[in-house]
Design a protein around this motif. Structure first.
Motif, PDB file in Angstrom:
ATOM      1  N   ALA A  51      11.023   3.927  -1.642  1.00 11.84           N
ATOM      2  CA  ALA A  51      10.207   4.583  -0.611  1.00 11.84           C
ATOM      3  C   ALA A  51       9.310   3.642   0.198  1.00 11.84           C
ATOM      4  O   ALA A  51       8.140   3.943   0.445  1.00 11.84           O
ATOM      5  CB  ALA A  51       9.366   5.688  -1.235  1.00 11.84           C
ATOM      6  N   TYR A  52       9.834   2.509   0.621  1.00  7.47           N
ATOM      7  CA  TYR A  52       9.170   1.672   1.614  1.00  7.47           C
ATOM      8  C   TYR A  52       7.779   1.183   1.195  1.00  7.47           C
ATOM      9  O   TYR A  52       6.758   1.665   1.694  1.00  7.47           O
ATOM     10  CB  TYR A  52       9.059   2.414   2.943  1.00  7.47           C
ATOM     11  N   PRO A  53       7.678   0.205   0.321  1.00  2.00           N
ATOM     12  CA  PRO A  53       6.360  -0.281  -0.114  1.00  2.00           C
ATOM     13  C   PRO A  53       5.585  -1.030   0.958  1.00  2.00           C
ATOM     14  O   PRO A  53       4.369  -1.166   0.866  1.00  2.00           O
ATOM     15  CB  PRO A  53       6.708  -1.205  -1.286  1.00  2.00           C
ATOM     16  N   LEU A  54       6.277  -1.571   1.985  1.00  2.00           N
ATOM     17  CA  LEU A  54       5.630  -2.323   3.070  1.00  2.00           C
ATOM     18  C   LEU A  54       4.818  -3.501   2.533  1.00  2.00           C
ATOM     19  O   LEU A  54       3.693  -3.769   2.964  1.00  2.00           O
ATOM     20  CB  LEU A  54       4.743  -1.411   3.927  1.00  2.00           C
ATOM     21  N   PHE A  55       5.400  -4.236   1.590  1.00  2.00           N
ATOM     22  CA  PHE A  55       4.751  -5.406   1.013  1.00  2.00           C
ATOM     23  C   PHE A  55       4.494  -6.445   2.106  1.00  2.00           C
ATOM     24  O   PHE A  55       5.374  -6.771   2.896  1.00  2.00           O
ATOM     25  CB  PHE A  55       5.623  -6.001  -0.088  1.00  2.00           C
ATOM     26  N   GLY A  56       3.272  -6.976   2.133  1.00  2.00           N
ATOM     27  CA  GLY A  56       2.928  -8.010   3.103  1.00  2.00           C
ATOM     28  C   GLY A  56       2.243  -7.505   4.341  1.00  2.00           C
ATOM     29  O   GLY A  56       1.981  -8.279   5.265  1.00  2.00           O
ATOM     30  N   ALA A  57       1.911  -6.207   4.392  1.00  2.00           N
ATOM     31  CA  ALA A  57       1.304  -5.663   5.610  1.00  2.00           C
ATOM     32  C   ALA A  57      -0.147  -6.083   5.782  1.00  2.00           C
ATOM     33  O   ALA A  57      -0.635  -6.188   6.901  1.00  2.00           O
ATOM     34  CB  ALA A  57       1.413  -4.138   5.609  1.00  2.00           C
ATOM     35  N   ASN A  58      -0.875  -6.300   4.706  1.00  2.00           N
ATOM     36  CA  ASN A  58      -2.290  -6.663   4.765  1.00  2.00           C
ATOM     37  C   ASN A  58      -2.609  -7.756   3.761  1.00  2.00           C
ATOM     38  O   ASN A  58      -2.062  -7.765   2.664  1.00  2.00           O
ATOM     39  CB  ASN A  58      -3.168  -5.447   4.417  1.00  2.00           C
ATOM     40  N   ALA A  59      -3.534  -8.629   4.120  1.00  2.00           N
ATOM     41  CA  ALA A  59      -4.035  -9.647   3.200  1.00  2.00           C
ATOM     42  C   ALA A  59      -5.532  -9.484   3.020  1.00  2.00           C
ATOM     43  O   ALA A  59      -6.241  -9.070   3.947  1.00  2.00           O
ATOM     44  CB  ALA A  59      -3.711 -11.051   3.711  1.00  2.00           C
ATOM     45  N   ALA A  60      -6.022  -9.817   1.845  1.00  2.00           N
ATOM     46  CA  ALA A  60      -7.463  -9.734   1.587  1.00  2.00           C
ATOM     47  C   ALA A  60      -8.209 -10.724   2.462  1.00  2.00           C
ATOM     48  O   ALA A  60      -7.737 -11.824   2.738  1.00  2.00           O
ATOM     49  CB  ALA A  60      -7.741 -10.025   0.121  1.00  2.00           C
ATOM     50  N   GLY A  76       0.772  -1.232   0.000  1.00  2.00           N
ATOM     51  CA  GLY A  76       0.000   0.000   0.000  1.00  2.00           C
ATOM     52  C   GLY A  76       0.800   1.277   0.000  1.00  2.00           C
ATOM     53  O   GLY A  76       0.245   2.351  -0.252  1.00  2.00           O
ATOM     54  N   SER A  77       2.089   1.181   0.291  1.00  2.00           N
ATOM     55  CA  SER A  77       2.936   2.369   0.229  1.00  2.00           C
ATOM     56  C   SER A  77       3.855   2.350  -0.985  1.00  2.00           C
ATOM     57  O   SER A  77       4.795   3.148  -1.081  1.00  2.00           O
ATOM     58  CB  SER A  77       3.787   2.484   1.504  1.00  2.00           C
ATOM     59  N   ALA A  78       3.589   1.455  -1.923  1.00  2.00           N
ATOM     60  CA  ALA A  78       4.468   1.301  -3.085  1.00  2.00           C
ATOM     61  C   ALA A  78       4.439   2.536  -3.983  1.00  2.00           C
ATOM     62  O   ALA A  78       3.412   3.205  -4.139  1.00  2.00           O
ATOM     63  CB  ALA A  78       4.061   0.078  -3.893  1.00  2.00           C
ATOM     64  N   THR A  79       5.586   2.811  -4.576  1.00  2.00           N
ATOM     65  CA  THR A  79       5.691   3.848  -5.594  1.00  2.00           C
ATOM     66  C   THR A  79       5.254   3.267  -6.934  1.00  2.00           C
ATOM     67  O   THR A  79       5.714   2.209  -7.334  1.00  2.00           O
ATOM     68  CB  THR A  79       7.135   4.362  -5.701  1.00  2.00           C
ATOM     69  N   VAL A  80       4.359   3.974  -7.608  1.00  2.00           N
ATOM     70  CA  VAL A  80       3.842   3.528  -8.909  1.00  2.00           C
ATOM     71  C   VAL A  80       3.935   4.695  -9.884  1.00  2.00           C
ATOM     72  O   VAL A  80       3.415   5.782  -9.610  1.00  2.00           O
ATOM     73  CB  VAL A  80       2.377   3.057  -8.805  1.00  2.00           C
ATOM     74  N   GLY A  81       4.625   4.498 -10.991  1.00  2.00           N
ATOM     75  CA  GLY A  81       4.755   5.565 -11.978  1.00  2.00           C
ATOM     76  C   GLY A  81       5.394   6.807 -11.404  1.00  2.00           C
ATOM     77  O   GLY A  81       5.049   7.925 -11.810  1.00  2.00           O
ATOM     78  N   GLY A  82       6.307   6.616 -10.454  1.00  2.00           N
ATOM     79  CA  GLY A  82       6.982   7.747  -9.824  1.00  2.00           C
ATOM     80  C   GLY A  82       6.198   8.406  -8.708  1.00  2.00           C
ATOM     81  O   GLY A  82       6.701   9.338  -8.070  1.00  2.00           O
ATOM     82  N   LYS A  83       4.995   7.929  -8.419  1.00  2.00           N
ATOM     83  CA  LYS A  83       4.154   8.506  -7.374  1.00  2.00           C
ATOM     84  C   LYS A  83       4.313   7.700  -6.085  1.00  2.00           C
ATOM     85  O   LYS A  83       3.852   6.570  -5.981  1.00  2.00           O
ATOM     86  CB  LYS A  83       2.688   8.512  -7.808  1.00  2.00           C
ATOM     87  N   LYS A  84       4.971   8.291  -5.108  1.00  2.00           N
ATOM     88  CA  LYS A  84       5.223   7.600  -3.848  1.00  2.00           C
ATOM     89  C   LYS A  84       3.921   7.387  -3.085  1.00  2.00           C
ATOM     90  O   LYS A  84       3.071   8.268  -3.013  1.00  2.00           O
ATOM     91  CB  LYS A  84       6.207   8.399  -2.992  1.00  2.00           C
ATOM     92  N   GLY A  85       3.788   6.196  -2.512  1.00  2.00           N
ATOM     93  CA  GLY A  85       2.609   5.895  -1.716  1.00  2.00           C
ATOM     94  C   GLY A  85       1.347   5.678  -2.512  1.00  2.00           C
ATOM     95  O   GLY A  85       0.257   5.611  -1.938  1.00  2.00           O
TER      96      GLY A  85
END
Length: 492
Positions: A482-491, A56-65
């Motif tokens: 910029a700290y994507p925090l992968f794995g913080a939440n699951a569906a 949820g905090s991943a950078t996508v297309g240069g947009k942080k968070g």
């Protein structure tokens, strides 16, 4: 004064905050025995369960968070980094555009909303600015198919001026028992909206209603979490609504059980439950009624109603509220000091800040996995650990048969490192198609906030490290900027 659960700092957390101590986040875990919703998602209907984890905090297309969510498709060998879909608002067919700090993917819930045999994924970006409405939030459904998740439809906010953060909490289930999947959506208010009768790809639905519970509204309040499951055994999904109390001067966390009825969720029959934020529903003792399991990760010797009790003063606990034909019934508690449960209750362990339920050994009783992402091991601060407790006719067995995993456990990928927060999310899902629930564990602090997901399969009797693997954000197409925090939440 509201006592803000550490997990709920999620949407406004900054990279700087990560270095200041353990961060944890909200995730609903729903295991239901009702007529439609089921404890295993299958987005491509191939017979193998799937899981979806946030970045949820991943950078996508240069947009942080901006945020992403990663669907990991199951297979005979479990989940891997190659069989997956990584989705953002820049993904073809997904409405919107990746924007700074939208937080797309933090909240998600699965269900077959259009009844085509493929599970779909409801996803929110609750901090997205919508038509000039700052933090108005957006919710969309990504559609399942034989090739997995693709394309999406926006679920429009019916009351834009009444709240912010549309999609702050999500849950799916058949709340009225009509055989179609419904979607419950929370926001910064205490009103929950339910879209019923199925949802189509054009965005139409069979009907809509809303209800309120006695929780605070506004700002960081409102609905903190929604958890769905059939507690009273009537084949209609019930809902647990989590928020901050209004009936004392302290504003601590509270939960309300709202039963499903033939006309939908009926708050007139709501019951206030034990405190705690992270909640799951599953049949721990195999009696046919869903049991409500709630993690209270602050002082286990208190109920949280006294302002003198500091959060995390000891290790935390889990309440198990057994279901019955009348709804919630007897409550018992489990801590790291219960029976022979591994470890001991220590300040800052955050035992119960994450939990998940599923049947690991196929005995018809739901088993419980509890995360303690603040566990200190071998002198390493906040490295984290998880405990596996098995269901029985008398409830969760704390005397024997339990398991305990950390990254220092033989066969578990990785090693104990400061602030890894292993156990910052846990999810039991049958991803190998053998009818037994396997375990995935999020460690969102891995490599200074990059995060990871560790897969630990069931061997049919227990969780094992044979075949274990770790999935890094890079391996699943998530940027480590910029700290994507992968794995913080699951569906859920």
């Amino acid at each position: 004064m509201h006592k803000k659960h550490l997990r709920l700092a999620l949407a406004t957390a900054t990279a700087a905050a990560l270095t200041g101590g353990l961060l944890t986040f909200t995730a609903a875990t729903a295991t239901a025995a009702d007529s439609v919703h089921h404890p295993v998602a299958d987005f491509n209907n191939d017979g193998y369960g799937d899981v979806a984890y946030s970045a949820g905090s991943a950078t996508v297309g240069g947009k942080k968070g901006a945020g992403q969510i990663v669907a990991l498709y199951g297979s005979a060998s479990g989940v891997t980094s190659t069989k997956r879909a990584t989705i953002s608002q820049n993904t073809t067919g997904v409405p919107g555009t990746a924007e700074t700090n939208d937080g797309f993917g933090w909240m998600s819930a699965y269900g077959d909303f259009n009844a085509d045999g493929f599970d779909d994924l409801a996803v929110s970006a609750d901090l997205e600015d919508v038509d000039g409405d700052t933090d108005g939030g957006t919710v969309l459904i990504v559609w399942g198919s034989a090739s997995g998740l693709s394309g999406a439809t926006t679920i429009k906010d019916p009351a834009v001026s009444s709240h912010d953060r549309w999609g702050k909490a999500l849950a799916a289930g058949d709340f009225d028992g009509d055989g179609t999947e419904d979607l419950a959506v929370g926001s910064s208010s205490n009103r929950v909206y339910v879209f019923k009768g199925g949802i189509t790809k054009s965005g139409s639905y069979g009907g809509r209603y809303s209800f309120t519970t006695d929780i605070h509204s506004g700002g960081d309040s409102g609905t903190l979490m929604l958890t769905a499951g059939d507690v009273n055994g009537d084949k209609r999904t019930d809902l647990v609504v989590d928020g901050y109390e209004t009936d004392s001067d302290y504003g601590y966390n509270t939960n309300f059980y709202v039963p499903g009825t033939a006309s939908g969720l009926d708050a007139a029959y709501a019951q206030e439950l034990k405190r705690g934020v992270i909640t799951g529903i599953g049949d721990v003792n195999g009696d046919g009624f869903g049991d409500i399991v709630t993690g209270q990760d602050w002082d286990p010797s208190k109920d949280g109603s006294e302002p003198s009790v500091p959060e995390s003063s000891t290790g935390g606990k889990v309440h198990i509220i057994y279901g019955s034909a009348e709804g919630p019934a007897t409550t018992v508690a489990v801590t790291q000091n219960s029976g022979n449960v591994p470890g001991s209750s220590e300040r800052g362990d955050w035992f119960g800040s994450e939990l998940s339920l599923g049947d690991i050994n196929g005995d018809g009783k739901t088993d419980l996995v509890v995360g303690a992402p603040g566990e200190n091991l071998n002198g390493v601060v906040n490295t984290g650990a998880v405990t596996v407790l098995y269901g029985s006719e008398s409830g969760v067995n704390t005397a024997s048969g339990y398991q305990y995993f950390a990254q220092s456990t033989a066969g578990v990928p990785g090693s104990d490192e400061k602030d890894d927060a292993f156990g910052g999310e846990v999810k039991l899902t049958d991803v190998t198609g053998d009818g037994k629930a396997d375990l995935t564990v999020g460690a969102y602090g891995e490599n200074t906030g990059n995060g990871s997901v560790v897969y630990l399969p069931s061997d049919g009797t227990k969780i094992t490290t044979t075949g274990a693997r770790s999935l890094s954000p890079t391996s699943v197409g998530v940027s480590t900027d910029a700290y994507p925090l992968f794995g913080a939440n699951a569906a859920s």
